[in-house]
Enzyme design. Structure first.
Site, PDB file in Angstrom:
ATOM      1  N   ASN A 164      34.163  42.141  50.389  1.00 46.66           N
ATOM      2  CA  ASN A 164      33.210  42.539  49.357  1.00 46.66           C
ATOM      3  C   ASN A 164      33.247  41.455  48.304  1.00 46.66           C
ATOM      4  O   ASN A 164      34.306  41.086  47.823  1.00 46.66           O
ATOM      5  CB  ASN A 164      33.622  43.866  48.705  1.00 46.66           C
ATOM      6  CG  ASN A 164      33.555  45.023  49.676  1.00 46.66           C
ATOM      7  OD1 ASN A 164      32.732  45.029  50.586  1.00 46.66           O
ATOM      8  ND2 ASN A 164      34.409  46.005  49.481  1.00 46.66           N
ATOM      9  N   HIS A 208      39.181  36.690  48.299  1.00 49.86           N
ATOM     10  CA  HIS A 208      39.969  37.418  49.297  1.00 49.86           C
ATOM     11  C   HIS A 208      39.074  38.352  50.092  1.00 49.86           C
ATOM     12  O   HIS A 208      37.953  38.654  49.695  1.00 49.86           O
ATOM     13  CB  HIS A 208      41.081  38.238  48.624  1.00 49.86           C
ATOM     14  CG  HIS A 208      40.578  39.458  47.891  1.00 49.86           C
ATOM     15  ND1 HIS A 208      39.881  39.390  46.713  1.00 49.86           N
ATOM     16  CD2 HIS A 208      40.658  40.776  48.197  1.00 49.86           C
ATOM     17  CE1 HIS A 208      39.569  40.616  46.307  1.00 49.86           C
ATOM     18  NE2 HIS A 208      40.021  41.468  47.190  1.00 49.86           N
ATOM     19  N   CYS A 213      46.496  38.067  37.529  1.00 52.33           N
ATOM     20  CA  CYS A 213      45.927  38.223  38.869  1.00 52.33           C
ATOM     21  C   CYS A 213      47.030  38.430  39.907  1.00 52.33           C
ATOM     22  O   CYS A 213      47.902  37.580  40.069  1.00 52.33           O
ATOM     23  CB  CYS A 213      45.095  36.995  39.230  1.00 52.33           C
ATOM     24  SG  CYS A 213      44.516  37.049  40.936  1.00 52.33           S
ATOM     25  N   HIS A 235      42.567  30.407  42.039  1.00 51.11           N
ATOM     26  CA  HIS A 235      41.968  31.637  41.516  1.00 51.11           C
ATOM     27  C   HIS A 235      40.441  31.591  41.492  1.00 51.11           C
ATOM     28  O   HIS A 235      39.766  32.594  41.690  1.00 51.11           O
ATOM     29  CB  HIS A 235      42.517  31.897  40.109  1.00 51.11           C
ATOM     30  CG  HIS A 235      42.047  33.186  39.509  1.00 51.11           C
ATOM     31  ND1 HIS A 235      42.601  34.405  39.850  1.00 51.11           N
ATOM     32  CD2 HIS A 235      41.062  33.447  38.621  1.00 51.11           C
ATOM     33  CE1 HIS A 235      41.981  35.365  39.173  1.00 51.11           C
ATOM     34  NE2 HIS A 235      41.046  34.814  38.424  1.00 51.11           N
TER      35      HIS A 235
HETATM   36 ZN   LIG Z   1      44.156  34.784  41.159  1.00 57.84          ZN
END
Ligand SMILES: [Zn+2]
Ligand SMILES: [Zn+2]
Ligand SMILES: [Zn+2]
Length: 303
Positions: free
Chosen positions: A119, A132, A32, A79
């Site tokens: 989104n 995010h 990620c 995450h």
């Molecule tokens: Zn992440």
């Protein structure tokens, strides 16, 4: 490179950002790019072992100087989770980050409109799961902003102030309210569970807001998104967009956040098809009053 072309038939700009085809697509957790760079681990976009909120220029920008900007806003170094599950203080801090970016990007010569959005969910094209949002600093006034300004002119004053008063008078579509904001399904919603979160006072932009308005705004947005997740007992895809005054000095606008929600049922998506794309008319099979009743119940369940 990005290139703007004017589409004469539609009277609108189209943005060609062809490098975006190569962007990272749904990497697994270990790869990620929005996670912190952990000691001994692979480098990510954020060269720190921990952080609260991170903002950086998108590596695959839809807009870039001298024709605007594209930024990524990472809400947390965790995450898992979502905007709705952030600690309340973090969501409140995020409003200040939004405000800061609005003022800083808006001060640029090449930026006419600062568009803050998120989104959420693969259903609306998300390519990274890490919580995010994004900011596009447009080098022109985009059509939806123009339409809202045109509505003000048509209504002879602030359209949002007028609509908010109408929703409060009617009451059937109001989901909840607090000291600073009102959340409702609009009278003529386009999406099955569309909701608007509107500042009670007329504030053109985030830049005109103080802490006592931004904190309740964050609380309301979290309450709404948790209600969405409770509605069908699944992570609920949405597009969350902040509408406010353009940064051309005109102060035309009234800060509000709109959430567009493509799910009709737990498993059925609303597609934008022939009528919506070709005629510009949304066909909906849920009445806003019924959506509001279901959503109100889900919000009270989510707490
Ligand atoms: Zn992440
Ligand atoms: Zn207003
Ligand atoms: Zn709007």
């Amino acid at each position: 490179m990005t290139e703007l072309r004017f589409n004469e038939l539609r009277g609108e700009q189209v943005d060609y950002a062809i490098h975006r085809q190569d962007r990272t697509f749904l990497p697994d957790r270990e790869h990620c790019p929005l996670c912190p760079t952990r000691p001994g681990g692979p480098p990510t976009e954020i060269p720190f072992p921990a952080f609260e909120i991170a903002v950086f220029e998108n590596r695959f920008p839809a807009f870039q100087a001298p024709l605007g900007a594209a930024e990524v806003v990472v809400y947390t170094d965790q995450h898992e989770g979502s905007f709705g599950s952030l600690p309340a203080q973090r969501a409140r801090d995020l409003m200040w980050v939004w405000r800061h970016r609005y003022l800083e990007l808006g001060a640029r010569e090449d930026v006419e409109y600062v568009f803050i959005f998120e989104n959420r969910g693969v259903e609306v094209g998300v390519t990274l799961h890490h919580p995010h949002g994004q900011i596009y600093a447009f080098p022109f006034l985009p059509p939806v902003a123009s339409q809202e300004i045109a509505a003000d002119e048509r209504l002879g004053g602030c359209g949002l102030c007028r609509l908010l008063a109408g929703e409060l008078r009617d009451g059937r579509r109001v989901l909840f309210e607090n000291d600073a904001v009102v959340c409702y399904v609009p009278y003529a919603a386009r999406w099955p569970y569309e909701a608007h979160v509107v500042l009670r006072e007329h504030r053109p932009s985030l830049g005109d807001c103080q802490r006592r308005e931004l904190e309740p705004l964050a609380d309301a947005l979290q309450r709404l998104t948790r209600g969405y997740d409770a509605l069908f007992a699944r992570p609920f895809p949405y597009m969350m967009v902040v509408h406010q005054a353009p940064t051309d000095g005109s102060e035309r606008g009234h800060l509000h956040v709109e959430l567009y929600t493509p799910l009709r049922t737990a498993t059925k998506l609303k597609y934008l098809a022939g009528s919506e794309q070709g005629a510009g008319t949304f066909i909906s099979d849920t009445l806003p009053e019924e959506s509001a009743a279901a959503l109100r119940e889900a919000i009270s369940r989510a707490g």
